[in-house]
Design a protein around this motif. Structure first.
Motif, PDB file in Angstrom:
ATOM      1  N   GLU A  32       1.212  -1.304  -0.298  1.00 35.89           N
ATOM      2  CA  GLU A  32      -0.088   0.135   0.335  1.00 35.89           C
ATOM      3  C   GLU A  32       1.267   0.937   0.123  1.00 35.89           C
ATOM      4  OE1 GLU A  32      -3.908   1.321   1.912  1.00 35.89           O
ATOM      5  OE2 GLU A  32      -3.178   0.395   3.095  1.00 35.89           O
ATOM      6  N   LEU A  33       0.649   1.852  -0.624  1.00 32.18           N
ATOM      7  CA  LEU A  33       1.568   3.180  -1.384  1.00 32.18           C
ATOM      8  C   LEU A  33       1.164   4.408  -0.585  1.00 32.18           C
ATOM      9  CD1 LEU A  33       2.595   2.876  -4.623  1.00 32.18           C
ATOM     10  CD2 LEU A  33       4.006   3.004  -3.187  1.00 32.18           C
ATOM     11  N   ALA A  34      -0.116   4.340  -0.674  1.00 33.69           N
ATOM     12  CA  ALA A  34      -1.375   5.576  -0.009  1.00 33.69           C
ATOM     13  C   ALA A  34      -2.713   5.189   0.232  1.00 33.69           C
ATOM     14  CB  ALA A  34      -1.114   6.385  -1.111  1.00 33.69           C
ATOM     15  N   GLU A  35      -3.420   5.379   0.965  1.00 34.10           N
ATOM     16  CA  GLU A  35      -5.012   5.241   1.564  1.00 34.10           C
ATOM     17  C   GLU A  35      -5.936   4.609  -0.062  1.00 34.10           C
ATOM     18  OE1 GLU A  35      -8.135   4.137   3.825  1.00 34.10           O
ATOM     19  OE2 GLU A  35      -5.723   4.330   4.029  1.00 34.10           O
ATOM     20  N   GLY A  36      -5.556   3.524  -0.055  1.00 31.31           N
ATOM     21  CA  GLY A  36      -6.333   2.793  -1.300  1.00 31.31           C
ATOM     22  C   GLY A  36      -5.543   2.708  -3.083  1.00 31.31           C
TER      23      GLY A  36
END
Length: 75
Positions: free
Chosen positions: A66-70
């Motif tokens: 996961e890089l960012a939220e979602g």
């Protein structure tokens, strides 16, 4: 009785111990089931999509970071 595959001697200082290696003739594997403590009801693992609630096939599952939220990068 079966014949050994290998025979030898292990030496520990002044003590020598004869050793023989035999091939396995039957499986002695133990299979455990997951059960709930107290009720002894069977517990199963399901792969479920969090958003839709539908079960996902094992072949459709991949790993991701996961890089960012979602937002994910599939590895």
């Amino acid at each position: 009785m079966a014949r050994p595959i290998w025979s030898g001697i292990l030496s520990f200082g002044l003590v020598s111990v004869p050793v023989s290696l035999y091939a396995a003739t039957e499986s002695h594997a133990v299979a455990f089931r997951q059960i709930q403590r107290g009720t002894s009801d069977r517990v199963r693992n399901k792969r479920v999509n969090e958003r839709t609630g539908e079960e996902v096939a094992f072949g459709d599952i991949v790993k991701g970071f996961e890089l960012a939220e979602g937002e994910y990068v599939v590895v």
